[in-house]
Every structure is written in structure tokens, then in C-alpha cells.
Scaffold this motif. Structure first.
Motif, PDB file in Angstrom:
ATOM      1  N   LEU A 171      38.484  37.127  42.352  1.00  0.00           N
ATOM      2  CA  LEU A 171      38.617  36.704  40.957  1.00  0.00           C
ATOM      3  C   LEU A 171      38.508  37.931  40.053  1.00  0.00           C
ATOM      4  CD1 LEU A 171      38.930  34.122  39.221  1.00  0.00           C
ATOM      5  CD2 LEU A 171      36.443  34.084  39.014  1.00  0.00           C
ATOM      6  N   LYS A 172      39.595  38.267  39.382  1.00  0.00           N
ATOM      7  CA  LYS A 172      39.616  39.446  38.517  1.00  0.00           C
ATOM      8  C   LYS A 172      39.658  39.004  37.063  1.00  0.00           C
ATOM      9  CE  LYS A 172      41.966  43.894  37.916  1.00  0.00           C
ATOM     10  NZ  LYS A 172      43.079  44.753  38.401  1.00  0.00           N
ATOM     11  N   ILE A 173      38.647  39.412  36.300  1.00  0.00           N
ATOM     12  CA  ILE A 173      38.572  39.028  34.892  1.00  0.00           C
ATOM     13  C   ILE A 173      38.307  40.268  34.043  1.00  0.00           C
ATOM     14  CG2 ILE A 173      37.673  36.750  35.492  1.00  0.00           C
ATOM     15  CD1 ILE A 173      34.930  37.718  34.484  1.00  0.00           C
ATOM     16  N   SER A 174      38.499  40.121  32.734  1.00  0.00           N
ATOM     17  CA  SER A 174      38.114  41.180  31.797  1.00  0.00           C
ATOM     18  C   SER A 174      37.750  40.538  30.471  1.00  0.00           C
ATOM     19  CB  SER A 174      39.248  42.192  31.609  1.00  0.00           C
ATOM     20  OG  SER A 174      40.349  41.592  30.964  1.00  0.00           O
ATOM     21  N   GLU A 175      36.994  41.251  29.672  1.00  0.00           N
ATOM     22  CA  GLU A 175      36.594  40.732  28.370  1.00  0.00           C
ATOM     23  C   GLU A 175      37.823  40.562  27.479  1.00  0.00           C
ATOM     24  OE1 GLU A 175      33.500  42.894  26.479  1.00  0.00           O
ATOM     25  OE2 GLU A 175      32.200  42.926  28.246  1.00  0.00           O
ATOM     26  N   PHE A 176      37.822  39.507  26.704  1.00  0.00           N
ATOM     27  CA  PHE A 176      38.915  39.220  25.765  1.00  0.00           C
ATOM     28  C   PHE A 176      38.250  38.977  24.414  1.00  0.00           C
ATOM     29  CE2 PHE A 176      42.502  36.858  23.945  1.00  0.00           C
ATOM     30  CZ  PHE A 176      43.572  37.590  24.420  1.00  0.00           C
ATOM     31  N   GLY A 177      37.799  40.067  23.801  1.00  0.00           N
ATOM     32  CA  GLY A 177      36.981  39.940  22.598  1.00  0.00           C
ATOM     33  C   GLY A 177      35.530  39.709  22.978  1.00  0.00           C
TER      34      GLY A 177
END
Length: 567
Positions: A458-464
Motif C-alpha cells: 500500500l503506497k500512500i502520500s500526504e495530500f495536504g
């Protein structure tokens, strides 16, 4: 409303509510004081579950008059010589136990540091000479007599005694070098071998069924014993965890233990352990709660992954590497049997598995050759030679140790699961990232374990500040991303780590393995049965399926002889 300063006796009673919850708490604090004083022999006597009498005698260094006068004053301690709360080398350090206990009971202390015996009445503070010869005795009578309301919250004497026994067992595991005697019934002798101490604490059924742990890496050291996956309890009662010698009930350690056994034991069952974690004192904060059973790690994720890796390696030993006993027995009969076997491949439900064909050797005369060859076939493989199948469910085999009964579905399920688990996780890049609104603190928590999530696909990143974007997910795996990420964030905020995603991944693989394995009720020929046995011998965690059920049972020849009255 006027602000006023509370009287000292009420302050002590409020503090006692944090430190002295019940009789077991008193025993814990007093025994820890004895160990801190250098005692290696402690005798504990309890009457009426501790409410009438708690009497603890030790052979420690004792106290002189000046120390005796101070010991019942709040926050008076000999265990912080440098006032450094990150360099604590004792079990106690807060200076709260004795004044707290004295405020809710009738307590007397007899002690001698070599300069003469002294006795102090802790209710009055009066000190007088006594005939006490060495060490210290603390006598606590009429517990909670000064706070009668607390008496109503005590359980039955038997239940309170059970709590005391558990505390003494935990301390006996913490200090296997010291001797403990409780009511002259529970005895843990000084100098008792560590394995015998574990048996004495956990019960005779653990003998020969515990795996020794010893691993050290980058300042972390883990040692002790854990149970084989087939030995488990219905509760966590026999889980003993220690950090730098201190008994703890820490969520990071408990979570790591659970994760290590996740694919060999049901979530409703618990492994047994006596595990000792050592790390630099400045990397763990023990000043978290008055009971001193909780700790905070500077790097909880590193501690957790180290423990999981160490335990999984220990319980993952394939059966083929555990066959020393079989090999030794075969050598005893005059022939070396452990050779690389010839291999044939068979197909069972689209899963290729192997058949081990031991090399035939005839080292004796013709009359003995047939017997020796039969023994060779049996001993060359730990699970022995196939005899047949019962009920189209169980495989029977003859091994050097006796009769082996194998659950064919459980065996193949473990084989399939391990192959899936050891494959690289297939991921799917999303054409359009999924944006999920979260609280800012949840976003921050997920960012702390980004690498761990990515290792699970599961690859995520901050979006704000209040959202994350999911760019990649495990292939063929749809999930409620918002709920999953909220659950993970909540666990990180509470414990500094999360096992939610790995647990879900385990369940997915386990279900796939279960549905794509040989079924109970499916008829197999001899080659297929033999192939299953040979493959399970080389498979990690082979003793149980991923739901925690046993894969095989061995009935030894001696047991069979007994059943048929062959003496």
C-alpha cells in the motif's frame, strides 16, 4: 470555592490508590524493594488473601537508622543517585511504595544493616532496637483498614491469592538467580536452572516444548524462551515479558508476540513465553505509570520488527532440519542414512510437490539387507514412509519414532500458504489516486509508517494537511481504504506501530491457501501422499496450518507398546 492544601495523610492515601490497588500490588512493591537491596532469598507469607497479613522477609543489605527514618517519607529513595530518570538501574525509583502502603495499613519494619537490629512502627514513626539479625522484614497487617471503602473493592481471598501467586511467578522469572518461597507452597529455589524455573512457573506440560531465543542486533538483545506453536493457552496468563530486567505489560511487546505467531496460531489462542529484551536505558522510558509496568520506547517500530523477526526465525525451522534424532538412530544401526534424496515431482490440485526417494544401501549381508533398506527408507525422511490413508482425510506413515498421522488438508494448506507468503507482493498502480479525508493527526501518524505500509503493498502520500492519496495497492484486493487507514492511524497513535494491514494480508493469503489445498475427503494415491510428507518436511512452520491446527501427530512406539501391554 477556596483553594486549600490537602493534609499529608490524605495525600498519601490518594497516592496509595495509584500504587496499591490490591494485595498483589503490595507484594510486588515490597519484593522489588528486597531485590533492589541485593536479596537473593525472599520468603513471603500471606493470610486471608493479603487483607489480614502480608509478611515479607529478605536477606538483603538492610537499613540503618537514618535510612529507616526516611523510607516512609514520600518520594524518598536510594535508587536515583544522579537524579537521572533515563538511567534507572533498579526496579523501584519513585519513592512512593512504603509511604503509600503505610498510609492504608498497620505496617512495621524490622531491619539490620550490620550495625544492629531496629524496628519501626510506620503508623507512629517510632524506632526502637530489636533482635532482628540481618536483612529486612516488612509486616503489613489490616490492609485498607484506614480506608474502609477500599475493602469493598477487594475480591474473595482465593482470587486475591491468585493475583499474588501471579506476581511472585513474574518476579521469579525476572530474577531466576534469586530464590522465592510463598506460603511454603510455591517454591522457586535459589540457583534453580533457568529451564526448570520456567517449568516451575508455567507447568510441567511446557517441558521439552519451549524454543530457546537468543539474538542481538544494533543495540537490541532478545533472549529467553517461547512455546512451540502447538503449545498454547486460552489466555495470556503464561506470557512473561521483561525490559532491562523489569516485568512489564507493554503493548508493543504483546503486539510483536502476536504478530510473530499470527500465521501459526488462532487469534483466540496465546503462545507462552519468558522473553527478556535488553536495550540502552536511554532508549526506553520506565517512568510512565506508578505501577511501573508500562514503558515507552524511543523507537517502537524498530523494537517491534526486531522481536517479530527473531521469533519468526525461531519458530520457522523446517522439520527436515529437526531430524537429528532420526539420523542418530540410523547411524546407531550401522549405516549412514542422511543423504540428498532423489526427487520426483507430482501434481496435487495444481500445486507441484516432491517425492523423496531415499537411496538404497546394502552394508550388511543379504539376510539383513531387506531390513536395513526398510529402516533406511523410514529414517531418511523425518515423517517416515507412507502406509496408507484413513477416511480420505489422514495420511498414515511409519517413522523411526513411531506412527505418524498427518492431516492432509492442513499439511497442504501450510505448503501453499508459505509459497504465497514468500512471493513478492503483487501491487497495482491506480490510474487515478484515491484521496481520503482524515484528521491531521491521522495523516501524521500514517506518515510515520509509510515504509511499513509500502512493504505490505500500500503506497500512500500526504495530500495536504488533512488527507492522503493512495497511489498503489495490493493487486486483486479491494478494501474500504478510509476505514482501514483510520484503524491503522488509531493503532499508531496508541502504540507507535500498527499490525492492521499485515493481519488483513495474512487473512487473505490464509483464505486463499485454505481454498486451494487438498481437501479433507479427497482420495490420494501413495505418490501424492508421499509427496505431501516430503514437502511438509521442508516447509517452515510445518507443525500447524495457518489457522493454528496441528498438521501431524506422532504416536511413539513406546506408547503403542503400552496400549498393547507389551512390557
Amino acid at each position: 470555592m477556596t483553594v486549600r492544601i490537602l493534609p499529608d495523610n490524605l495525600i498519601d492515601q490518594i497516592a496509595a490508590g495509584e500504587v496499591v490497588e490490591r494485595p498483589a500490588s503490595v507484594v510486588k512493591e515490597l519484593v522489588e524493594n528486597a531485590l533492589d537491596a541485593g536479596a537473593d532469598q525472599i520468603v513471603i507469607d500471606i493470610t486471608d488473601g493479603g487483607r489480614t497479613l502480608i509478611n515479607i522477609v529478605d536477606n538483603g543489605s538492610g537499613m540503618g537508622k537514618a535510612d529507616l527514618e526516611k523510607c516512609i517519607q514520600r518520594h524518598a529513595t536510594s535508587k536515583l543517585p544522579d537524579d537521572d530518570l533515563l538511567a534507572i538501574g533498579f526496579m523501584g525509583f519513585r519513592g512512593e511504595a512504603l509511604p503509600s502502603i503505610a498510609s492504608v495499613s498497620d505496617m512495621t519494619v524490622d531491619t539490620n544493616d550490620g550495625s544492629g537490629g531496629l524496628q519501626m512502627d510506620c503508623s507512629t514513626g517510632e524506632i526502637k532496637p530489636s533482635a532482628w539479625e540481618a536483612g529486612t522484614r516488612v509486616r503489613v497487617e489490616n490492609l485498607f483498614s484506614k480506608t474502609p471503602a477500599r475493602l469493598k473493592f477487594l475480591r474473595a481471598d482465593r482470587a486475591e491469592m491468585t493475583g499474588i501467586v501471579e506476581i511472585v511467578k513474574r518476579l521469579a522469572c525476572a530474577r531466576p538467580d534469586a530464590g522465592f518461597i510463598l506460603n511454603n507452597k510455591w517454591r522457586f529455589p535459589k540457583g534453580q536452572p533457568f529451564v526448570e524455573r520456567i517449568v516451575a512457573v508455567m507447568g510441567e506440560d511446557v517441558r521439552g516444548r519451549m524454543i530457546e531465543i537468543e539474538n542481538e542486533s544494533q543495540g537490541l538483545k532478545l533472549s529467553g524462551f517461547v512455546s512451540t506453536p502447538t503449545l498454547r493457552r486460552a489466555s495470556s496468563v503464561d506470557q512473561y515479558l521483561f525490559v532491562n530486567g523489569r516485568p512489564v505489560k507493554d503493548k508493543v511487546l504483546v503486539g510483536a508476540l502476536r504478530a510473530a505467531y499470527m500465521d501459526v496460531m488462532s487469534a483466540r489462542e496465546f503462545p507462552l513465553c519468558a522473553l527478556y529484551l535488553e536495550l540502552p536505558a536511554r532508549e526506553v522510558d520506565v517512568n510512565v505509570s506508578p505501577a511501573k509496568t508500562e514503558v515507552h520506547f524511543l523507537e517502537p517500530a524498530r523494537v517491534r520488527s526486531f522481536i517479530i523477526r527473531t521469533l519468526r526465525d525461531a519458530i520457522a525451522l523446517p522439520l527436515a532440519k529437526q531430524s537429528i534424532e532420526n539420523r542418530a538412530e540410523s547411524i546407531e544401526h550401522g549405516v549412514e542414512l542422511w543423504r540428498q534424496p532423489a526427487v520426483q515431482h507430482f501434481d496435487v490440485n495444481n500445486a507441484v510437490i516432491k517425492v523423496c526417494e531415499p537411496e538404497r544401501r546394502f552394508d550388511f549381508d543379504d539376510k539383513k539387507s531387506e531390513i536395513i533398506n526398510h529402516k533406511s527408507e523410514i529414517a531418511a525422511c523425518p515423517l517416515g514412509r507412507v502406509i496408507g490413508q484413513i477416511g480420505n482425510k489422514y495420511i498414515l506413515a511409519e517413522s523411526a519414532n513411531g506412527l505418524v498421522i498427518v492431516d492432509q488438508h492442513a499439511a497442504h494448506e501450510r505448503i501453499v500458504y508459505e509459497k504465497l507468503r514468500n512471493r513478492e507482493i503483487k501491487t497495482q498502480v491506480l490510474l487515478s489516486p484515491i484521496v481520503i479525508k482524515l484528521k491531521p493527526e491521522e495523516v501524521q501518524s500514517l506518515g510515520e509508517i509509510g515504509a511499513e505500509l509500502e512493504s505490505s503493498g500500500l503506497k500512500i502520500s500526504e495530500f495536504g494537511e488533512d488527507a492522503v492519496a493512495v497511489y498503489e495497492k495490493p493487486a486483486d484486493w479491494d478494501m474500504d481504504f478510509e476505514q482501514v487507514l483510520r484503524d491503522i492511524a488509531a493503532e499508531v497513535m496508541a502504540h507507535g506501530h500498527s499490525s492492521k494491514l499485515s493481519e488483513r494480508l495474512h487473512l487473505k493469503l490464509a483464505n486463499h491457501a485454505c481454498h486451494h489445498s487438498v481437501r479433507a475427503g479427497q482420495k490420494l494415491d501413495v505418490a501424492q501422499m508421499d509427496a505431501l510428507l516430503r514437502d511438509i518436511e521442508k516447509t517452515e512452520r510445518a507443525g500447524q496450518c495457518n489457522h493454528g491446527r496441528p498438521v501431524y501427530k506422532i504416536i511413539r512406539i513406546s506408547e503403542l507398546d503400552g496400549r498393547f501391554e507389551r512390557v
